[in-house]
Write a protein that holds these residues in place. Structure first.
Motif, PDB file in Angstrom:
ATOM      1  N   LEU A  65       0.505  15.638   7.797  1.00 34.51           N
ATOM      2  CA  LEU A  65       1.924  15.477   7.452  1.00 34.51           C
ATOM      3  C   LEU A  65       2.090  14.844   6.074  1.00 34.51           C
ATOM      4  N   ASP A  66       3.240  15.094   5.471  1.00 34.88           N
ATOM      5  CA  ASP A  66       3.454  14.610   4.112  1.00 34.88           C
ATOM      6  C   ASP A  66       4.009  13.183   4.112  1.00 34.88           C
ATOM      7  N   TYR A  67       3.098  12.208   4.275  1.00 34.82           N
ATOM      8  CA  TYR A  67       3.523  10.801   4.314  1.00 34.82           C
ATOM      9  C   TYR A  67       4.164  10.368   3.000  1.00 34.82           C
ATOM     10  N   ARG A  68       3.660  10.936   1.913  1.00 32.72           N
ATOM     11  CA  ARG A  68       4.160  10.500   0.607  1.00 32.72           C
ATOM     12  C   ARG A  68       5.657  10.767   0.489  1.00 32.72           C
ATOM     13  N   ARG A  69       6.059  11.971   0.932  1.00 33.66           N
ATOM     14  CA  ARG A  69       7.463  12.350   0.808  1.00 33.66           C
ATOM     15  C   ARG A  69       8.333  11.674   1.870  1.00 33.66           C
ATOM     16  N   TYR A  70       7.741  11.431   3.034  1.00 31.39           N
ATOM     17  CA  TYR A  70       8.554  10.928   4.148  1.00 31.39           C
ATOM     18  C   TYR A  70       8.253   9.482   4.508  1.00 31.39           C
ATOM     19  N   ALA A  71       7.819   8.707   3.524  1.00 33.09           N
ATOM     20  CA  ALA A  71       7.457   7.303   3.804  1.00 33.09           C
ATOM     21  C   ALA A  71       8.607   6.585   4.506  1.00 33.09           C
ATOM     22  N   GLU A  72       9.820   6.772   4.008  1.00 35.26           N
ATOM     23  CA  GLU A  72      10.963   6.047   4.564  1.00 35.26           C
ATOM     24  C   GLU A  72      11.190   6.418   6.027  1.00 35.26           C
ATOM     25  N   ARG A 123      -3.754   0.509   4.368  1.00 42.38           N
ATOM     26  CA  ARG A 123      -5.104   0.474   3.797  1.00 42.38           C
ATOM     27  C   ARG A 123      -5.657   1.888   3.662  1.00 42.38           C
ATOM     28  N   ARG A 124      -5.341   2.704   4.676  1.00 39.91           N
ATOM     29  CA  ARG A 124      -5.855   4.084   4.685  1.00 39.91           C
ATOM     30  C   ARG A 124      -5.118   4.946   3.659  1.00 39.91           C
ATOM     31  N   TYR A 125      -3.811   4.796   3.596  1.00 36.45           N
ATOM     32  CA  TYR A 125      -3.005   5.588   2.644  1.00 36.45           C
ATOM     33  C   TYR A 125      -2.359   4.632   1.646  1.00 36.45           C
ATOM     34  N   LYS A 126      -3.172   4.282   0.638  1.00 36.74           N
ATOM     35  CA  LYS A 126      -2.779   3.244  -0.324  1.00 36.74           C
ATOM     36  C   LYS A 126      -1.414   3.529  -0.961  1.00 36.74           C
ATOM     37  N   TYR A 127      -1.100   4.810  -1.138  1.00 33.66           N
ATOM     38  CA  TYR A 127       0.158   5.176  -1.830  1.00 33.66           C
ATOM     39  C   TYR A 127       1.406   4.780  -1.029  1.00 33.66           C
ATOM     40  N   LEU A 128       1.207   4.385   0.246  1.00 33.46           N
ATOM     41  CA  LEU A 128       2.372   3.982   1.054  1.00 33.46           C
ATOM     42  C   LEU A 128       2.835   2.552   0.763  1.00 33.46           C
ATOM     43  N   GLU A 129       2.018   1.822  -0.013  1.00 31.21           N
ATOM     44  CA  GLU A 129       2.321   0.415  -0.299  1.00 31.21           C
ATOM     45  C   GLU A 129       3.735   0.230  -0.847  1.00 31.21           C
ATOM     46  N   LYS A 130       4.043   0.982  -1.890  1.00 33.02           N
ATOM     47  CA  LYS A 130       5.340   0.859  -2.553  1.00 33.02           C
ATOM     48  C   LYS A 130       6.467   1.262  -1.593  1.00 33.02           C
ATOM     49  N   GLY A 131       6.251   2.364  -0.865  1.00 33.43           N
ATOM     50  CA  GLY A 131       7.262   2.842   0.078  1.00 33.43           C
ATOM     51  C   GLY A 131       7.547   1.811   1.165  1.00 33.43           C
ATOM     52  N   GLU A 133       7.139  -1.458   0.903  1.00 32.02           N
ATOM     53  CA  GLU A 133       7.878  -2.577   0.297  1.00 32.02           C
ATOM     54  C   GLU A 133       9.372  -2.230   0.193  1.00 32.02           C
ATOM     55  N   ASP A 134       9.656  -1.017  -0.264  1.00 33.03           N
ATOM     56  CA  ASP A 134      11.055  -0.571  -0.376  1.00 33.03           C
ATOM     57  C   ASP A 134      11.730  -0.553   1.000  1.00 33.03           C
ATOM     58  N   GLU A 135      10.962  -0.125   1.993  1.00 32.97           N
ATOM     59  CA  GLU A 135      11.498  -0.061   3.353  1.00 32.97           C
ATOM     60  C   GLU A 135      11.912  -1.451   3.840  1.00 32.97           C
ATOM     61  N   VAL A 136      11.026  -2.430   3.637  1.00 33.66           N
ATOM     62  CA  VAL A 136      11.325  -3.781   4.124  1.00 33.66           C
ATOM     63  C   VAL A 136      12.538  -4.352   3.385  1.00 33.66           C
ATOM     64  N   GLY A 165      -0.890 -10.573   3.064  1.00 30.84           N
ATOM     65  CA  GLY A 165      -0.902  -9.934   1.745  1.00 30.84           C
ATOM     66  C   GLY A 165      -0.471  -8.478   1.722  1.00 30.84           C
ATOM     67  N   THR A 166      -0.068  -7.926   2.892  1.00 36.21           N
ATOM     68  CA  THR A 166       0.409  -6.541   2.901  1.00 36.21           C
ATOM     69  C   THR A 166       1.724  -6.446   2.142  1.00 36.21           C
ATOM     70  N   LEU A 167       2.541  -7.510   2.253  1.00 31.93           N
ATOM     71  CA  LEU A 167       3.814  -7.538   1.526  1.00 31.93           C
ATOM     72  C   LEU A 167       3.787  -8.613   0.458  1.00 31.93           C
ATOM     73  N   ASN A 168       4.593  -8.403  -0.579  1.00 27.58           N
ATOM     74  CA  ASN A 168       4.719  -9.356  -1.660  1.00 27.58           C
ATOM     75  C   ASN A 168       5.990 -10.173  -1.436  1.00 27.58           C
ATOM     76  N   ALA A 169       5.949 -11.447  -1.767  1.00 30.07           N
ATOM     77  CA  ALA A 169       7.092 -12.332  -1.484  1.00 30.07           C
ATOM     78  C   ALA A 169       8.373 -11.932  -2.233  1.00 30.07           C
ATOM     79  N   SER A 170       8.267 -11.029  -3.200  1.00 30.58           N
ATOM     80  CA  SER A 170       9.477 -10.617  -3.933  1.00 30.58           C
ATOM     81  C   SER A 170      10.478  -9.901  -3.026  1.00 30.58           C
ATOM     82  N   ILE A 171      10.033  -9.412  -1.860  1.00 32.83           N
ATOM     83  CA  ILE A 171      10.962  -8.747  -0.927  1.00 32.83           C
ATOM     84  C   ILE A 171      12.045  -9.711  -0.441  1.00 32.83           C
ATOM     85  N   LEU A 172      11.754 -11.015  -0.529  1.00 29.97           N
ATOM     86  CA  LEU A 172      12.722 -12.009  -0.053  1.00 29.97           C
ATOM     87  C   LEU A 172      14.022 -11.980  -0.854  1.00 29.97           C
TER      88      LEU A 172
END
Length: 395
Positions: A65-72, A123-131, A133-136, A165-172
């Motif tokens: 499945l296309d996780y990159r496009r459907y991260a949200e 960890r497995r799909y590193k490109y999901l990191e940004k998505g 963070e945006d989700e949270v 460390g999965t999330l950065n404190a800037s989400i606060l």
């Protein structure tokens, strides 16, 4: 040859545009979050609430499945059980799953297990990191759309993910949204979040993370402007069982006030303001920010010493120092009314003379000068000599 080319008939338009249209339509069907959602929900329904199996299923699905496009969409499902409409409600006509954070049990252990699912996935799909963070950030802005129990679970989960460390404190930053602050949602959410964060790590680790993203001085903003005081913050978080966070914020405030005081002092000295004005200013700041006299005397000492370009020659520097310090002794004397303050000053002088090699021989002269000028008295000098000195350079 040129005329021959000009005589060529203009080319007729081809029908290739038509083909392009159908391709676009196929694309629309192929990239449809509803279909993606159905695949994920079906998979989750099959795995059930065994979170090990959930993690394996998500790992395997990433290849198909296309996780990159459907991260949200993916994260909406894992947190809320289905795609979220604006504002944080679940879209009515959608299928949903109970294998999600919001439908899980409201306890730390369950949230730790869910945190593992997100960790493994990212960890497995590193490109999901940004998505992610945006989700949270988005979920935090939607807090009012969730039930209290859902908010609690999300807060615990976020605290755990901040700790590992999965999330950065800037989400606060999302918590400083005016509506959330005004209705007390931000502060209540922060209590649960910091509890689980400190439970995983400790207050020092939390402080480091906050400092990295310049959040260490912004925690008071969890309250409306009329309640942004150390007193209010302290009372609220201490009553909620977060005494260490209250103390941390109190310290931050004092550190901030001390830095301000030092900056202002140096400006007043370089302007040559009268000592009585400086003394008055410092005493007001002490009262306002609850700063002790021994803290202040240390600040004055370093301010006094930083207003001069010191001579590089050892034989001349002692003379220069005595002249300079004689001038400032009335200022220092105003803030050595207690034995503790005198001792602090002695230790600061000792430290300074040890760290600045040219001052080694000036130490005794400075102490004698301050004794004569009644900045230091006999008892603290003797106490310093017997047992209160620093090891560095005591000889």
């Amino acid at each position: 040859r040129v005329s021959f080319m000009n005589n060529q008939k203009p080319q007729k338009p081809t029908l290739s545009g038509q083909r392009f249209k159908t391709r676009k339509r196929d694309e629309k069907e192929r990239f449809d979050p509803t279909q993606f959602q159905d695949c994920i929900i079906q998979g989750l329904t099959e795995t059930g609430t065994d979170l090990e199996a959930v993690a394996k299923f998500l790992d395997a699905s990433g290849a198909k499945l296309d996780y990159r496009r459907y991260a949200e969409t993916l994260f909406d499902i894992l947190v809320a059980g289905g795609m979220l409409a604006p504002g944080g409600t679940l879209a009515d006509d959608m299928t949903r799953t109970n294998v999600c954070v919001f439908a899980a049990q409201e306890d730390l252990e369950t949230m730790q297990a869910f945190a593992q699912v997100f960790n493994k996935l990212i960890r497995r799909y590193k490109y999901l990191e940004k998505g992610f963070e945006d989700e949270v950030k988005k979920l935090l802005l939607f807090l009012k759309g969730f039930s209290e129990s859902e908010r609690n679970k999300l807060a615990m989960l976020t605290g755990i993910l901040l700790a590992n460390g999965t999330l950065n404190a800037s989400i606060l930053n999302s918590l400083y949204n005016e509506n959330l602050v005004k209705e007390g949602v931000s502060a209540a959410f922060a209590v649960k979040l910091f509890k689980s964060w400190i439970n995983e790590k400790d207050i020092n680790a939390v402080a480091v993370s906050l400092r990295k993203v310049n959040m260490d001085n912004r925690l008071m903003e969890l309250f409306p402007a009329n309640k942004q005081s150390v007193e209010h913050f302290s009372k609220y978080f201490t009553e909620a069982g977060l005494k260490e966070l209250s103390e941390y914020v109190r310290n931050q405030q004092t550190i901030g006030a001390r830095k301000e005081l030092q900056k202002e002092l140096q400006e007043q000295m370089s302007r040559g303001d009268p000592f009585k004005d400086i003394i008055l200013y410092v005493k007001e700041e002490m009262k306002k920010n609850n700063i002790s006299e021994h803290t202040v005397v240390a600040i004055i000492w370093s301010s006094v010493m930083s207003t001069v370009e010191w001579n590089k020659k050892e034989e001349l520097v002692a003379e220069q120092a005595i002249k300079h310090l004689k001038q400032y002794s009335p200022l220092l004397a105003a803030f050595t009314t207690q034995g503790q303050s005198e001792l602090t000053l002695l230790l600061k002088i000792q430290e300074y003379c040890y760290d600045n090699i040219h001052f080694m021989k000036a130490f005794q002269k400075i102490v004698v000068l301050f004794y004569k000028a009644e900045v230091l008295s006999e008892e603290p000098i003797l106490k310093w000599y017997k047992d209160a000195h620093l090891a560095k350079g005591k000889s």
